[in-house]
Design a protein around this motif. Sequence first.
Motif, PDB file in Angstrom:
ATOM      1  N   PHE A 227      59.974 -20.580  17.945  1.00 38.34           N
ATOM      2  CA  PHE A 227      59.636 -19.396  18.730  1.00 38.34           C
ATOM      3  C   PHE A 227      58.221 -19.617  19.318  1.00 38.34           C
ATOM      4  O   PHE A 227      57.889 -19.401  20.451  1.00 38.34           O
ATOM      5  CB  PHE A 227      59.512 -18.111  18.387  1.00 38.34           C
ATOM      6  N   GLU A 228      57.180 -20.158  18.459  1.00 37.62           N
ATOM      7  CA  GLU A 228      55.918 -20.726  19.106  1.00 37.62           C
ATOM      8  C   GLU A 228      56.080 -21.763  20.031  1.00 37.62           C
ATOM      9  O   GLU A 228      54.926 -21.896  20.943  1.00 37.62           O
ATOM     10  CB  GLU A 228      55.063 -21.037  17.610  1.00 37.62           C
ATOM     11  N   ALA A 229      57.042 -22.676  19.785  1.00 33.07           N
ATOM     12  CA  ALA A 229      56.861 -23.727  20.630  1.00 33.07           C
ATOM     13  C   ALA A 229      57.565 -23.482  22.250  1.00 33.07           C
ATOM     14  O   ALA A 229      57.072 -24.176  22.829  1.00 33.07           O
ATOM     15  CB  ALA A 229      57.883 -25.108  20.023  1.00 33.07           C
ATOM     16  N   ILE A 230      58.460 -22.562  22.238  1.00 35.03           N
ATOM     17  CA  ILE A 230      59.177 -22.257  23.336  1.00 35.03           C
ATOM     18  C   ILE A 230      58.340 -21.221  24.093  1.00 35.03           C
ATOM     19  O   ILE A 230      58.447 -21.354  25.366  1.00 35.03           O
ATOM     20  CB  ILE A 230      60.576 -22.023  23.171  1.00 35.03           C
ATOM     21  N   THR A 231      57.759 -20.366  23.790  1.00 34.97           N
ATOM     22  CA  THR A 231      56.952 -19.199  24.379  1.00 34.97           C
ATOM     23  C   THR A 231      55.969 -19.949  25.496  1.00 34.97           C
ATOM     24  O   THR A 231      55.948 -19.236  26.522  1.00 34.97           O
ATOM     25  CB  THR A 231      56.433 -18.166  23.614  1.00 34.97           C
TER      26      THR A 231
ATOM     27  N   ALA B 164      52.525 -30.397  24.220  1.00 36.40           N
ATOM     28  CA  ALA B 164      51.915 -29.202  23.719  1.00 36.40           C
ATOM     29  C   ALA B 164      52.760 -28.596  22.832  1.00 36.40           C
ATOM     30  O   ALA B 164      52.578 -27.933  21.668  1.00 36.40           O
ATOM     31  CB  ALA B 164      51.326 -28.639  24.803  1.00 36.40           C
ATOM     32  N   CYS B 165      54.061 -28.296  23.364  1.00 30.56           N
ATOM     33  CA  CYS B 165      55.012 -27.461  22.467  1.00 30.56           C
ATOM     34  C   CYS B 165      55.360 -28.090  21.373  1.00 30.56           C
ATOM     35  O   CYS B 165      55.722 -27.419  20.332  1.00 30.56           O
ATOM     36  CB  CYS B 165      56.376 -27.120  23.218  1.00 30.56           C
ATOM     37  N   LEU B 166      55.629 -29.468  21.380  1.00 33.26           N
ATOM     38  CA  LEU B 166      56.012 -30.158  20.057  1.00 33.26           C
ATOM     39  C   LEU B 166      54.841 -29.843  18.886  1.00 33.26           C
ATOM     40  O   LEU B 166      55.162 -29.549  18.036  1.00 33.26           O
ATOM     41  CB  LEU B 166      56.256 -31.736  20.361  1.00 33.26           C
TER      42      LEU B 166
ATOM     43  N   MET C  54      41.961 -31.643  28.309  1.00 34.37           N
ATOM     44  CA  MET C  54      42.625 -30.674  27.328  1.00 34.37           C
ATOM     45  C   MET C  54      43.895 -31.343  26.810  1.00 34.37           C
ATOM     46  O   MET C  54      44.822 -30.559  25.924  1.00 34.37           O
ATOM     47  CB  MET C  54      43.044 -29.457  28.028  1.00 34.37           C
ATOM     48  N   THR C  55      44.090 -32.654  26.989  1.00 31.21           N
ATOM     49  CA  THR C  55      45.290 -33.162  26.509  1.00 31.21           C
ATOM     50  C   THR C  55      45.365 -34.004  25.370  1.00 31.21           C
ATOM     51  O   THR C  55      46.291 -34.493  24.871  1.00 31.21           O
ATOM     52  CB  THR C  55      45.925 -34.047  27.777  1.00 31.21           C
ATOM     53  N   GLY C  56      44.118 -34.255  24.842  1.00 29.86           N
ATOM     54  CA  GLY C  56      43.966 -34.676  23.600  1.00 29.86           C
ATOM     55  C   GLY C  56      44.678 -34.142  22.420  1.00 29.86           C
ATOM     56  O   GLY C  56      44.869 -32.994  22.329  1.00 29.86           O
ATOM     57  N   ILE C  57      45.186 -35.253  21.581  1.00 30.35           N
ATOM     58  CA  ILE C  57      45.858 -34.695  20.507  1.00 30.35           C
ATOM     59  C   ILE C  57      45.071 -33.660  19.337  1.00 30.35           C
ATOM     60  O   ILE C  57      45.887 -32.963  18.872  1.00 30.35           O
ATOM     61  CB  ILE C  57      46.824 -36.058  19.698  1.00 30.35           C
ATOM     62  N   PHE C  58      43.865 -34.200  19.243  1.00 36.62           N
ATOM     63  CA  PHE C  58      43.155 -33.441  18.374  1.00 36.62           C
ATOM     64  C   PHE C  58      42.900 -31.802  18.875  1.00 36.62           C
ATOM     65  O   PHE C  58      43.298 -30.795  18.283  1.00 36.62           O
ATOM     66  CB  PHE C  58      41.787 -34.037  18.326  1.00 36.62           C
ATOM     67  N   THR C  59      42.794 -31.735  20.242  1.00 37.04           N
ATOM     68  CA  THR C  59      42.633 -30.544  21.072  1.00 37.04           C
ATOM     69  C   THR C  59      43.978 -29.778  20.874  1.00 37.04           C
ATOM     70  O   THR C  59      44.008 -28.492  20.500  1.00 37.04           O
ATOM     71  CB  THR C  59      42.339 -30.530  22.303  1.00 37.04           C
ATOM     72  N   LEU C  60      45.056 -30.363  21.068  1.00 39.37           N
ATOM     73  CA  LEU C  60      46.290 -29.534  21.044  1.00 39.37           C
ATOM     74  C   LEU C  60      46.655 -29.220  19.533  1.00 39.37           C
ATOM     75  O   LEU C  60      47.101 -28.153  19.314  1.00 39.37           O
ATOM     76  CB  LEU C  60      47.456 -30.743  21.289  1.00 39.37           C
TER      77      LEU C  60
END
Length: 196
Positions: free
Chosen positions: A47-51, A141-143, A1-7
Amino acid sequence: MTGIFTLGILGLSLSVDAFAAAVGKGASAKNARWNDALRIGAVFGFFEAITPVVGWVLGLALSTWIAAVDHWIAFALLCGIGGNMIRLAMKDEPEEEAEVEQPKAASRGVLGLIGTALATSIDATAVGVSLGVMQVNILSACLVIGAVTTVMATAGVMLGRHASVWIGRYAEICGGIALMLIGCSILYTHLTSAAG
């Protein structure tokens, strides 16, 4: 689940609430300019990045105890959130959404904007639990989630100037389907690797 495409797909899925709200804000403020749209987009993105961090910490704390069923938890959370997004998008009429977004105080006030951004990012907290359970790099993920949401919300404001609010409704349905597909993918990958 760590792939940039999935993120990236995850970021798109989580950003559709912000996109729908931003379309409504753009529709109610017909004279919104790019700098206004970017400011609104940045607030949604922040807010979407920190939650997800809140959920991630919880998921990480629980991961040692629930390692045997972590894939089922991620599957259930993502499918539940996605299904709820689809249900809410199909339940509400576009006209009702337009009425909710219409008051100028709510659409222009800083507190109204922050409140809307928080409300649209609640689902990211639950997704953060899945990220913690799956031990995903939360910074990456947050970025990605924050950047994608900023772009989507900015585009939503500008699109809302020229289009109807119903566009946001269909974006939410697509986002809900994408979250459910990610959940199914996690489950499928785990079950096939365990079987092999």
